[in-house]
Design a protein around this motif. Structure first.
Motif, PDB file in Angstrom:
ATOM      1  N   LEU A  36       0.703  -1.340  -0.157  1.00 41.69           N
ATOM      2  CA  LEU A  36       0.115   0.051   0.246  1.00 41.69           C
ATOM      3  C   LEU A  36       0.652   1.525  -0.266  1.00 41.69           C
ATOM      4  O   LEU A  36       1.575   1.449   0.319  1.00 41.69           O
ATOM      5  CB  LEU A  36      -0.768  -0.021   1.000  1.00 41.69           C
ATOM      6  CG  LEU A  36      -2.172  -1.193   1.254  1.00 41.69           C
ATOM      7  CD1 LEU A  36      -2.279  -1.017   3.209  1.00 41.69           C
ATOM      8  CD2 LEU A  36      -2.767  -1.847   0.762  1.00 41.69           C
ATOM      9  N   VAL A  37       0.579   2.161  -0.605  1.00 38.39           N
ATOM     10  CA  VAL A  37       1.174   3.317  -0.594  1.00 38.39           C
ATOM     11  C   VAL A  37       0.213   4.638  -0.133  1.00 38.39           C
ATOM     12  O   VAL A  37      -0.508   4.761  -1.276  1.00 38.39           O
ATOM     13  CB  VAL A  37       1.575   3.794  -1.790  1.00 38.39           C
ATOM     14  CG1 VAL A  37       2.431   4.873  -2.218  1.00 38.39           C
ATOM     15  CG2 VAL A  37       2.235   2.408  -3.119  1.00 38.39           C
ATOM     16  N   HIS A  38       0.404   5.102   0.740  1.00 38.22           N
ATOM     17  CA  HIS A  38      -0.465   6.275   1.253  1.00 38.22           C
ATOM     18  C   HIS A  38       0.471   7.629   1.019  1.00 38.22           C
ATOM     19  O   HIS A  38       1.297   7.565   1.997  1.00 38.22           O
ATOM     20  CB  HIS A  38      -0.759   5.646   3.072  1.00 38.22           C
ATOM     21  CG  HIS A  38      -1.845   4.400   3.026  1.00 38.22           C
ATOM     22  ND1 HIS A  38      -3.526   4.809   3.341  1.00 38.22           N
ATOM     23  CD2 HIS A  38      -1.761   3.618   3.520  1.00 38.22           C
ATOM     24  CE1 HIS A  38      -4.132   4.369   3.123  1.00 38.22           C
ATOM     25  NE2 HIS A  38      -3.545   2.998   2.746  1.00 38.22           N
ATOM     26  N   SER A  39      -0.567   8.627   1.257  1.00 39.44           N
ATOM     27  CA  SER A  39       0.130   9.678   1.409  1.00 39.44           C
ATOM     28  C   SER A  39      -0.480  10.389   2.898  1.00 39.44           C
ATOM     29  O   SER A  39      -1.932   9.190   3.653  1.00 39.44           O
ATOM     30  CB  SER A  39      -0.821  10.663   0.634  1.00 39.44           C
ATOM     31  OG  SER A  39      -1.694  10.910   0.875  1.00 39.44           O
ATOM     32  N   ASP A  40      -0.364  10.969   3.166  1.00 38.80           N
ATOM     33  CA  ASP A  40      -0.996  11.851   4.481  1.00 38.80           C
ATOM     34  C   ASP A  40      -1.810  12.497   4.818  1.00 38.80           C
ATOM     35  O   ASP A  40      -2.744  13.731   5.658  1.00 38.80           O
ATOM     36  CB  ASP A  40       0.090  12.926   5.300  1.00 38.80           C
ATOM     37  CG  ASP A  40       0.081  12.561   6.799  1.00 38.80           C
ATOM     38  OD1 ASP A  40      -1.041  12.018   8.053  1.00 38.80           O
ATOM     39  OD2 ASP A  40       0.696  13.249   7.565  1.00 38.80           O
ATOM     40  N   GLY A  41      -2.823  12.380   4.369  1.00 39.56           N
ATOM     41  CA  GLY A  41      -4.462  12.639   3.735  1.00 39.56           C
ATOM     42  C   GLY A  41      -5.566  11.540   3.049  1.00 39.56           C
ATOM     43  O   GLY A  41      -5.154  10.571   2.989  1.00 39.56           O
ATOM     44  N   GLY A  42      -6.170  12.344   2.652  1.00 37.17           N
ATOM     45  CA  GLY A  42      -7.194  11.490   2.186  1.00 37.17           C
ATOM     46  C   GLY A  42      -8.246  10.007   3.295  1.00 37.17           C
ATOM     47  O   GLY A  42      -8.002  10.771   4.165  1.00 37.17           O
ATOM     48  N   SER A  43      -8.455   9.523   2.309  1.00 40.72           N
ATOM     49  CA  SER A  43      -9.334   8.336   3.439  1.00 40.72           C
ATOM     50  C   SER A  43      -9.082   7.329   3.018  1.00 40.72           C
ATOM     51  O   SER A  43      -7.726   7.049   3.078  1.00 40.72           O
ATOM     52  CB  SER A  43     -11.014   7.818   2.508  1.00 40.72           C
ATOM     53  OG  SER A  43     -12.165   6.904   3.302  1.00 40.72           O
TER      54      SER A  43
ATOM     55  N   ARG B  25      -2.387  -4.603  15.966  1.00 42.22           N
ATOM     56  CA  ARG B  25      -2.544  -4.221  14.267  1.00 42.22           C
ATOM     57  C   ARG B  25      -1.785  -2.836  14.208  1.00 42.22           C
ATOM     58  O   ARG B  25      -1.154  -2.772  14.838  1.00 42.22           O
ATOM     59  CB  ARG B  25      -4.030  -4.318  14.708  1.00 42.22           C
ATOM     60  CG  ARG B  25      -5.346  -5.121  14.828  1.00 42.22           C
ATOM     61  CD  ARG B  25      -6.738  -4.752  14.953  1.00 42.22           C
ATOM     62  NE  ARG B  25      -7.282  -5.500  14.501  1.00 42.22           N
ATOM     63  CZ  ARG B  25      -7.559  -6.190  15.549  1.00 42.22           C
ATOM     64  NH1 ARG B  25      -7.969  -5.824  16.577  1.00 42.22           N
ATOM     65  NH2 ARG B  25      -8.331  -7.638  15.889  1.00 42.22           N
ATOM     66  N   LEU B  26      -1.766  -3.006  13.054  1.00 42.53           N
ATOM     67  CA  LEU B  26      -1.390  -1.461  12.134  1.00 42.53           C
ATOM     68  C   LEU B  26      -2.703  -0.230  12.188  1.00 42.53           C
ATOM     69  O   LEU B  26      -3.026  -0.640  11.664  1.00 42.53           O
ATOM     70  CB  LEU B  26      -0.565  -1.226  11.312  1.00 42.53           C
ATOM     71  CG  LEU B  26      -0.661   0.162  10.788  1.00 42.53           C
ATOM     72  CD1 LEU B  26       1.136   0.536  11.562  1.00 42.53           C
ATOM     73  CD2 LEU B  26      -0.407   0.030   9.222  1.00 42.53           C
ATOM     74  N   LEU B  27      -1.987   0.801  13.776  1.00 47.40           N
ATOM     75  CA  LEU B  27      -3.173   2.052  13.568  1.00 47.40           C
ATOM     76  C   LEU B  27      -2.189   2.975  12.906  1.00 47.40           C
ATOM     77  O   LEU B  27      -1.314   3.329  13.117  1.00 47.40           O
ATOM     78  CB  LEU B  27      -3.358   2.711  14.947  1.00 47.40           C
ATOM     79  CG  LEU B  27      -3.370   1.075  16.088  1.00 47.40           C
ATOM     80  CD1 LEU B  27      -4.162   1.788  17.265  1.00 47.40           C
ATOM     81  CD2 LEU B  27      -5.189   0.626  15.325  1.00 47.40           C
ATOM     82  N   VAL B  28      -2.517   3.530  12.124  1.00 46.60           N
ATOM     83  CA  VAL B  28      -2.405   5.017  11.071  1.00 46.60           C
ATOM     84  C   VAL B  28      -3.231   5.723  11.182  1.00 46.60           C
ATOM     85  O   VAL B  28      -4.390   5.944  11.217  1.00 46.60           O
ATOM     86  CB  VAL B  28      -2.454   4.523   8.795  1.00 46.60           C
ATOM     87  CG1 VAL B  28      -2.129   5.754   8.697  1.00 46.60           C
ATOM     88  CG2 VAL B  28      -1.765   3.176   9.283  1.00 46.60           C
ATOM     89  N   HIS B  29      -2.587   7.130  11.738  1.00 48.97           N
ATOM     90  CA  HIS B  29      -3.503   8.317  11.926  1.00 48.97           C
ATOM     91  C   HIS B  29      -3.256   9.461  11.608  1.00 48.97           C
ATOM     92  O   HIS B  29      -1.617  10.167  11.718  1.00 48.97           O
ATOM     93  CB  HIS B  29      -2.881   8.428  13.853  1.00 48.97           C
ATOM     94  CG  HIS B  29      -3.696  10.108  14.544  1.00 48.97           C
ATOM     95  ND1 HIS B  29      -3.261  11.056  15.144  1.00 48.97           N
ATOM     96  CD2 HIS B  29      -5.230  10.329  13.805  1.00 48.97           C
ATOM     97  CE1 HIS B  29      -4.592  11.149  15.219  1.00 48.97           C
ATOM     98  NE2 HIS B  29      -5.575  11.813  14.995  1.00 48.97           N
ATOM     99  N   LYS B  30      -3.911   9.815  10.600  1.00 50.65           N
ATOM    100  CA  LYS B  30      -3.395  10.353   9.306  1.00 50.65           C
ATOM    101  C   LYS B  30      -3.609  11.893   9.953  1.00 50.65           C
ATOM    102  O   LYS B  30      -4.197  12.204  10.648  1.00 50.65           O
ATOM    103  CB  LYS B  30      -4.197  10.502   8.077  1.00 50.65           C
ATOM    104  CG  LYS B  30      -3.727   9.338   7.464  1.00 50.65           C
ATOM    105  CD  LYS B  30      -4.181   9.488   6.093  1.00 50.65           C
ATOM    106  CE  LYS B  30      -4.180   7.598   5.566  1.00 50.65           C
ATOM    107  NZ  LYS B  30      -4.165   7.949   3.971  1.00 50.65           N
ATOM    108  N   ASN B  31      -2.336  13.436   9.204  1.00 49.08           N
ATOM    109  CA  ASN B  31      -1.935  14.019   9.596  1.00 49.08           C
ATOM    110  C   ASN B  31      -3.867  14.817   9.306  1.00 49.08           C
ATOM    111  O   ASN B  31      -4.749  15.550  10.827  1.00 49.08           O
ATOM    112  CB  ASN B  31      -2.042  15.400   8.155  1.00 49.08           C
ATOM    113  CG  ASN B  31      -1.586  15.978   9.640  1.00 49.08           C
ATOM    114  OD1 ASN B  31      -0.632  16.591  10.592  1.00 49.08           O
ATOM    115  ND2 ASN B  31      -0.230  17.631   8.781  1.00 49.08           N
TER     116      ASN B  31
END
Lengths: 232, 232
Positions: A36-43, B25-31
């Motif tokens: 997975l390639v994630h940015s710091d925003g979006g859903s 689990r992995l928790l991703v907390h975005k900006n």
DNA sequence: CTCTAGATCTCGAGG
DNA sequence: CCTCGAGGTCTAGAG
């Protein structure tokens, strides 16, 4: 699971082509090979990804890449479709690996199946003197959600249950009604479009075709349901 | 972006109820406040999540939680809908934060719009002696993808373009045809269902309604397109 | 295996 | 703001 924060560019080739310019992103490499390639925003949808079954191989950058500052490349290839993801990594900011084990999975309550089950148990919500024939009544073009019999005389009621009632659901019910009405043992078959929320366009189309709309209150129906065991 | 690997259980309350038993689990907390809960498998969809706009608050565990070994709770609440995610954390294995900056975003090529554009430029693929009237021809119930005029006589051709031709697309085209055929300036209007891949059921329904099916080869059509600038 | 229909769909365009 | 349609849809379930 390996977590990498890296400055990278990404190219996808498969059912379409897509390109991500150079930027800092989160790369999640799961145990099943997926990336997975994630940015710091979006859903929750990643900017780019590869679904399992797939495998990741590390490559050395070619000359052009080296001039651009690429220090390594990850090629993720889908085992069946041949879809490919190429990640050009310019800098690795963070890199850790973790053992998570197998997940017990999600338990849900309140989806369309629950609505359908509740309505099957409370056919009086639809009208008086009606009896459930069966849920998922099979036809040549797919199962009808609920089929009810009229106790007072001939005729049947076909119900399409949705969480959100859209125009597609009305089309679906229309096809079922057309088919069911050819069966002399069932005809005349009337239609009921039942949903927690019915979109205006869907309501107009349904009414125009003589289909009755029924708005369902899930919480209320759940409350009526007497002593059955609850999920939580 | 904050990355946490934790042993936790999760409860979602909102459009439905969902529960995740205790596991790592992995928790991703975005900006932007959003939270993703990922396991080490499955596809890109998280086990559970909260979409922006939302906010995360840290809570102290109550007495029951303390007995269960909960060391902290995260409550993530959606700003508008009131949907809520409650994460009960039993152990934190990893915890790092990273500044990713704004992402330049994804560039795509090969979606339905590209297909439609190419077919508009190559109407001979549909048949001889046809001229494009316009793309996105407006009607009361929405735009028709392509409308062509018959050069040899009266009559019009309405085309629905899809990447994958499903039964829904045939229904859509049928509604357009019904409407367009009421217009004496256009009638008789025939239908063409054009897609890279047409599902058998869709083909049967289309044929039954006198709609012609046309399978498109995107790469070939892209090749024919002469000197136009390419995306990459 | 294929195919169908739901989804806490997500995402973007257009009114 | 909402509505509508597309999606690398994904996903579970039935045949």
């Amino acid at each position: 699971m390996r977590l990498v924060i890296a400055r990278c560019s990404v190219d996808y080739t498969g059912r379409l082509n897509a390109h991500l310019p150079l930027a800092t992103r989160l790369l999640v490499h799961k145990n099943d090979g997926s990336l997975l390639v994630h940015s710091d925003g979006g859903s929750y949808k990643p900017l780019n990804w590869m679904s399992p079954p797939c495998s990741l191989t590390r490559e050395d950058p070619d000359e052009v890449d080296l001039e651009d500052g690429v220090i390594e490349r990850w090629r993720v290839t889908h085992a069946k479709t041949g879809d490919a993801l190429l990640v050009r990594i310019h800098e690795i900011v963070h890199d850790t690996a973790h053992d998570l084990g197998v997940d017990p999975g999600l338990i849900k309550d309140g989806v369309e199946a629950d609505l359908q089950r509740l309505l099957a148990e409370q056919v009086s919500v639809v009208g008086e003197n009606l009896t459930l024939v069966r849920r998922e009544y099979p036809t040549a073009i797919g199962p009808v959600d609920l089929l009810l019999r009229n106790d007072d005389g001939p005729g049947t009621v076909a119900i399409e249950v949705k969480r959100r009632g859209d125009i597609d659901g009305v089309e679906q019910l229309t096809r079922y009604l057309e088919l069911l009405n050819r069966d002399p043992l069932l005809a005349p078959v009337t239609g009921v479009f039942a949903a927690q929320e019915i979109k205006p366009q869907a309501r107009v189309l349904a009414t125009d075709r003589g289909i009755r709309c029924l708005t369902l209150d899930y919480d209320e129906m759940k409350g009526v349901q007497s002593g059955a065991p609850r999920l939580f």
